[in-house]
Design a protein around this motif. Structure first.
Motif, PDB file in Angstrom:
ATOM      1  N   LEU A 109      49.270  61.172  27.329  1.00  0.00           N
ATOM      2  CA  LEU A 109      49.872  59.849  27.146  1.00  0.00           C
ATOM      3  C   LEU A 109      50.741  59.493  28.350  1.00  0.00           C
ATOM      4  CD1 LEU A 109      50.634  57.309  25.514  1.00  0.00           C
ATOM      5  CD2 LEU A 109      52.457  58.667  24.449  1.00  0.00           C
ATOM      6  N   LEU A 110      51.558  60.434  28.832  1.00  0.00           N
ATOM      7  CA  LEU A 110      52.393  60.159  30.001  1.00  0.00           C
ATOM      8  C   LEU A 110      51.533  59.789  31.209  1.00  0.00           C
ATOM      9  CD1 LEU A 110      55.039  60.118  31.616  1.00  0.00           C
ATOM     10  CD2 LEU A 110      54.763  62.603  31.942  1.00  0.00           C
ATOM     11  N   TYR A 111      50.476  60.543  31.455  1.00  0.00           N
ATOM     12  CA  TYR A 111      49.621  60.269  32.608  1.00  0.00           C
ATOM     13  C   TYR A 111      48.945  58.895  32.482  1.00  0.00           C
ATOM     14  CZ  TYR A 111      50.042  65.247  33.919  1.00  0.00           C
ATOM     15  OH  TYR A 111      50.502  66.496  34.294  1.00  0.00           O
ATOM     16  N   VAL A 112      48.568  58.533  31.259  1.00  0.00           N
ATOM     17  CA  VAL A 112      47.978  57.205  31.020  1.00  0.00           C
ATOM     18  C   VAL A 112      49.007  56.106  31.293  1.00  0.00           C
ATOM     19  CG1 VAL A 112      47.216  55.677  29.148  1.00  0.00           C
ATOM     20  CG2 VAL A 112      46.136  57.920  29.445  1.00  0.00           C
TER      21      VAL A 112
ATOM     22  N   ALA B  48      49.450  55.765  35.036  1.00  0.00           N
ATOM     23  CA  ALA B  48      48.306  55.077  35.641  1.00  0.00           C
ATOM     24  C   ALA B  48      48.301  53.599  35.284  1.00  0.00           C
ATOM     25  CB  ALA B  48      46.998  55.738  35.185  1.00  0.00           C
ATOM     26  N   ALA B  49      48.683  53.274  34.043  1.00  0.00           N
ATOM     27  CA  ALA B  49      48.727  51.872  33.618  1.00  0.00           C
ATOM     28  C   ALA B  49      49.783  51.104  34.411  1.00  0.00           C
ATOM     29  CB  ALA B  49      49.019  51.786  32.122  1.00  0.00           C
ATOM     30  N   ALA B  50      50.912  51.745  34.674  1.00  0.00           N
ATOM     31  CA  ALA B  50      51.950  51.094  35.488  1.00  0.00           C
ATOM     32  C   ALA B  50      51.442  50.833  36.897  1.00  0.00           C
ATOM     33  CB  ALA B  50      53.205  51.968  35.514  1.00  0.00           C
ATOM     34  N   GLU B  51      50.713  51.777  37.426  1.00  0.00           N
ATOM     35  CA  GLU B  51      50.197  51.646  38.796  1.00  0.00           C
ATOM     36  C   GLU B  51      49.126  50.561  38.899  1.00  0.00           C
ATOM     37  OE1 GLU B  51      47.641  54.337  42.026  1.00  0.00           O
ATOM     38  OE2 GLU B  51      48.601  55.327  40.307  1.00  0.00           O
TER      39      GLU B  51
ATOM     40  N   ALA C 140      47.748  47.359  30.260  1.00  0.00           N
ATOM     41  CA  ALA C 140      48.579  47.474  29.058  1.00  0.00           C
ATOM     42  C   ALA C 140      48.156  48.693  28.255  1.00  0.00           C
ATOM     43  CB  ALA C 140      48.451  46.218  28.198  1.00  0.00           C
ATOM     44  N   VAL C 141      49.123  49.289  27.572  1.00  0.00           N
ATOM     45  CA  VAL C 141      48.867  50.439  26.692  1.00  0.00           C
ATOM     46  C   VAL C 141      49.461  50.149  25.323  1.00  0.00           C
ATOM     47  CG1 VAL C 141      49.291  52.893  26.289  1.00  0.00           C
ATOM     48  CG2 VAL C 141      48.887  52.077  28.624  1.00  0.00           C
ATOM     49  N   TRP C 142      48.643  50.297  24.300  1.00  0.00           N
ATOM     50  CA  TRP C 142      49.096  50.189  22.918  1.00  0.00           C
ATOM     51  C   TRP C 142      48.901  51.542  22.251  1.00  0.00           C
ATOM     52  CZ3 TRP C 142      47.332  45.188  19.908  1.00  0.00           C
ATOM     53  CH2 TRP C 142      47.657  44.045  20.656  1.00  0.00           C
ATOM     54  N   VAL C 143      49.954  52.090  21.674  1.00  0.00           N
ATOM     55  CA  VAL C 143      49.807  53.286  20.842  1.00  0.00           C
ATOM     56  C   VAL C 143      49.666  52.853  19.392  1.00  0.00           C
ATOM     57  CG1 VAL C 143      50.944  55.339  19.923  1.00  0.00           C
ATOM     58  CG2 VAL C 143      50.999  54.887  22.380  1.00  0.00           C
ATOM     59  N   LEU C 144      48.551  53.257  18.784  1.00  0.00           N
ATOM     60  CA  LEU C 144      48.341  53.043  17.349  1.00  0.00           C
ATOM     61  C   LEU C 144      48.960  54.266  16.674  1.00  0.00           C
ATOM     62  CD1 LEU C 144      44.594  51.890  17.479  1.00  0.00           C
ATOM     63  CD2 LEU C 144      46.686  50.562  17.937  1.00  0.00           C
ATOM     64  N   ASP C 145      50.156  54.098  16.132  1.00  0.00           N
ATOM     65  CA  ASP C 145      50.966  55.263  15.796  1.00  0.00           C
ATOM     66  C   ASP C 145      50.439  56.026  14.597  1.00  0.00           C
ATOM     67  OD1 ASP C 145      52.980  56.850  16.715  1.00  0.00           O
ATOM     68  OD2 ASP C 145      54.625  55.714  15.811  1.00  0.00           O
ATOM     69  N   ARG C 146      50.697  57.330  14.630  1.00  0.00           N
ATOM     70  CA  ARG C 146      50.304  58.276  13.590  1.00  0.00           C
ATOM     71  C   ARG C 146      51.480  59.197  13.288  1.00  0.00           C
ATOM     72  NH1 ARG C 146      45.009  59.132  12.288  1.00  0.00           N
ATOM     73  NH2 ARG C 146      43.626  57.579  13.227  1.00  0.00           N
ATOM     74  N   PRO C 147      51.443  59.893  12.155  1.00  0.00           N
ATOM     75  CA  PRO C 147      52.567  60.752  11.790  1.00  0.00           C
ATOM     76  C   PRO C 147      52.744  61.939  12.735  1.00  0.00           C
ATOM     77  CG  PRO C 147      51.184  60.286   9.881  1.00  0.00           C
ATOM     78  CD  PRO C 147      50.429  59.804  11.083  1.00  0.00           C
ATOM     79  N   ASN C 148      53.953  62.435  12.778  1.00  0.00           N
ATOM     80  CA  ASN C 148      54.233  63.751  13.349  1.00  0.00           C
ATOM     81  C   ASN C 148      54.233  64.734  12.181  1.00  0.00           C
ATOM     82  OD1 ASN C 148      55.453  66.117  14.179  1.00  0.00           O
ATOM     83  ND2 ASN C 148      56.998  65.123  15.446  1.00  0.00           N
TER      84      ASN C 148
ATOM     85  N   ASP D 112      57.221  50.727  34.727  1.00  0.00           N
ATOM     86  CA  ASP D 112      57.057  49.294  34.476  1.00  0.00           C
ATOM     87  C   ASP D 112      55.658  49.085  33.919  1.00  0.00           C
ATOM     88  OD1 ASP D 112      57.065  46.558  34.407  1.00  0.00           O
ATOM     89  OD2 ASP D 112      56.990  46.285  36.588  1.00  0.00           O
ATOM     90  N   VAL D 113      55.548  49.087  32.603  1.00  0.00           N
ATOM     91  CA  VAL D 113      54.234  49.017  31.973  1.00  0.00           C
ATOM     92  C   VAL D 113      54.328  48.164  30.713  1.00  0.00           C
ATOM     93  CG1 VAL D 113      54.609  51.186  30.719  1.00  0.00           C
ATOM     94  CG2 VAL D 113      52.278  50.391  31.109  1.00  0.00           C
ATOM     95  N   ASP D 114      53.280  47.382  30.463  1.00  0.00           N
ATOM     96  CA  ASP D 114      53.173  46.587  29.240  1.00  0.00           C
ATOM     97  C   ASP D 114      52.809  47.541  28.107  1.00  0.00           C
ATOM     98  OD1 ASP D 114      52.548  44.895  27.161  1.00  0.00           O
ATOM     99  OD2 ASP D 114      51.031  43.754  28.262  1.00  0.00           O
ATOM    100  N   TYR D 115      53.809  47.896  27.284  1.00  0.00           N
ATOM    101  CA  TYR D 115      53.635  48.938  26.270  1.00  0.00           C
ATOM    102  C   TYR D 115      53.988  48.392  24.903  1.00  0.00           C
ATOM    103  CZ  TYR D 115      54.414  53.401  23.791  1.00  0.00           C
ATOM    104  OH  TYR D 115      54.369  54.448  22.905  1.00  0.00           O
ATOM    105  N   GLN D 116      53.113  48.656  23.943  1.00  0.00           N
ATOM    106  CA  GLN D 116      53.379  48.259  22.569  1.00  0.00           C
ATOM    107  C   GLN D 116      53.035  49.404  21.630  1.00  0.00           C
ATOM    108  OE1 GLN D 116      52.106  44.375  21.156  1.00  0.00           O
ATOM    109  NE2 GLN D 116      51.510  43.790  23.230  1.00  0.00           N
ATOM    110  N   VAL D 117      53.754  49.482  20.537  1.00  0.00           N
ATOM    111  CA  VAL D 117      53.429  50.431  19.474  1.00  0.00           C
ATOM    112  C   VAL D 117      53.039  49.638  18.237  1.00  0.00           C
ATOM    113  CG1 VAL D 117      54.249  52.316  18.011  1.00  0.00           C
ATOM    114  CG2 VAL D 117      55.096  52.109  20.369  1.00  0.00           C
TER     115      VAL D 117
END
Length: 402
Positions: free
Chosen positions: A126-129, A132-135, A139-147, A193-198
């Motif tokens: 996820l960090l590497y994505v 790369a998305a910032a570069e 945009a990156v959207w995380v479709l959240d799941r439980p821990n 600096d990335v367009d990030y949504q959860v």
């Protein structure tokens, strides 16, 4: 179906308004076999059926199909046989998305089941994505799941210059966050600096019994081949350290990473020494001495005596259970019973060639040094670990969504 809880993918599929910003965009999906909806439809199939233009798929360690059983087995790129889009491996020739693969989409949806442990490589992916998305302006959207390990935090913080593919940053072994939450911390910590949504879960209560992080009405699907159940997920922040030891962690058995053992230890004596040395670290779980014979991997075909860690049943106490300390105590007991035991495995671990695997796993030599010091006490390990744990909770509480 019990719809008291909806994962991010379920909400996205059910709500056209949530999907509206994705219309007209090329959408990539980062997924694996546990990426399924509540009715067990794979997320790729559900997203295509929803009308989205899925233009590429990315797979983490063990692959989109989860077909690679052992650790550190690389996956190739291929073309999806059903839909014809490219499938890019982020655990093969590359760990980070290439410029070419980043050009295949506008928005990446990340729908990966995590285990809540720093060393589980999906958070590094996820960090590497995100980087790369910032570069590349994606945009990156995380479709959240439980821990499934829940909110408790445990373990030493990774020290400076110990970053690796199993150490994405200065966090403790058991980080207590969901993937969506940890993405928020990554962005702030690394100044991305990335367009990030959860797409947050609905109805998720990470401290609620009986699942304590895992909603028991949901089917468990292995997020990696050796993550067979919730007990493994709870144990993992401790048992994963056995990958850096000569002991077996149970690979080649049906209950990997829920136990540790070897042909040349007395499991009953180990448990007795664990209880004598630091009984306060064993509250919340039950230890059981067992025998097992791995069909592959360490001690293949040999009868091993072992210790099974039950983070389940009537004795389980979620807030009290300390898997990292339980495993540290297992190492310490073996070192005390067998002072010359060849405990630490010396081999290249996750592309780190000049450090001992146990140190890469822990993000410093501190745990190993504590085990090997004949004069060290339980209080000595707590003295360096508790401040790390308290600092992480204070730092990350603002990033929590639930």
């Amino acid at each position: 179906m019990n719809d008291s809880i909806l994962f991010g993918i379920d909400r996205l599929i059910a709500d056209p308004a949530l999907r509206a910003p994705l219309e007209g965009k090329r959408v990539a999906l980062l997924a694996h076999p546990a990426s399924v909806t509540a009715d067990l439809t794979h997320s790729l199939d559900a997203l295509v059926a929803s009308g989205l233009n899925v233009s590429a798929v990315f797979g983490p360690q063990h692959g989109v199909r989860g077909d690679l059983q052992d650790n550190m087995m690389e996956s190739p790129d291929f073309t999806d046989p059903t839909y014809g889009m490219p499938v890019f491996s982020l655990y093969g020739e590359v760990r980070r998305p290439t410029s070419q693969s980043m050009g295949t989409f506008d928005v990446m949806l990340v729908d990966i089941q995590d285990l809540g442990c720093r060393i589980y490589t999906y958070i590094t992916t996820l960090l590497y994505v995100l980087e790369a998305a910032a570069e590349h302006g994606k945009a990156v959207w995380v479709l959240d799941r439980p821990n499934p390990a829940g909110r408790p935090v445990e373990g030493l913080t990774l020290r400076e210059r110990w970053e690796s593919f199993v150490g994405a940053g200065p966090m403790p072994m058991r980080h207590g966050l969901t993937l969506g939450e940890i993405g928020r911390w990554f962005i702030d910590h690394y100044g991305l600096d990335v367009d990030y949504q959860v797409v947050a879960m609905q109805g998720y209560a990470p401290d609620a019994a009986p699942g304590f992080g895992w909603p028991t009405e949901r089917v468990w699907i292995n997020p990696s081949p050796n993550a067979a159940n919730v007990n493994m997920a709870r144990d993992y922040a401790g048992t994963v350290m056995v990958e850096g030891a000569t002991l077996s962690e149970g690979r080649g058995t049906t209950r990997p990473l829920e136990l540790f053992g070897a042909p040349d230890i007395d499991a009953k004596a180990v448990i007795a020494e664990m209880k004598r040395f630091a009984p306060e670290w064993l509250t919340g779980c039950t230890l059981r001495d067992i025998y097992f014979q791995p069909t592959f991997h360490k001690h293949e075909g040999q009868l091993c005596a072992g210790v099974f860690v039950h983070a389940e049943g009537p004795a389980y106490d979620h807030q009290a259970f300390k898997p990292w300390r339980v495993q540290a105590l297992g190492f310490k007991a073996i070192r005390r019973l067998y002072p010359d035991y060849d405990l630490w495995r010396d081999f290249p671990y996750e592309y780190e060639f000049d450090k001992l695997a146990i140190d890469v796993i822990n993000g410093s030599p501190l745990l190993r040094e504590w085990v090997d010091n004949p004069d060290s006490t339980a209080a000595d390990l707590d003295a360096i670990t508790v401040p790390d744990e308290q600092a992480w909770v204070a730092l990350t509480t603002p990033y929590r969504l639930y």
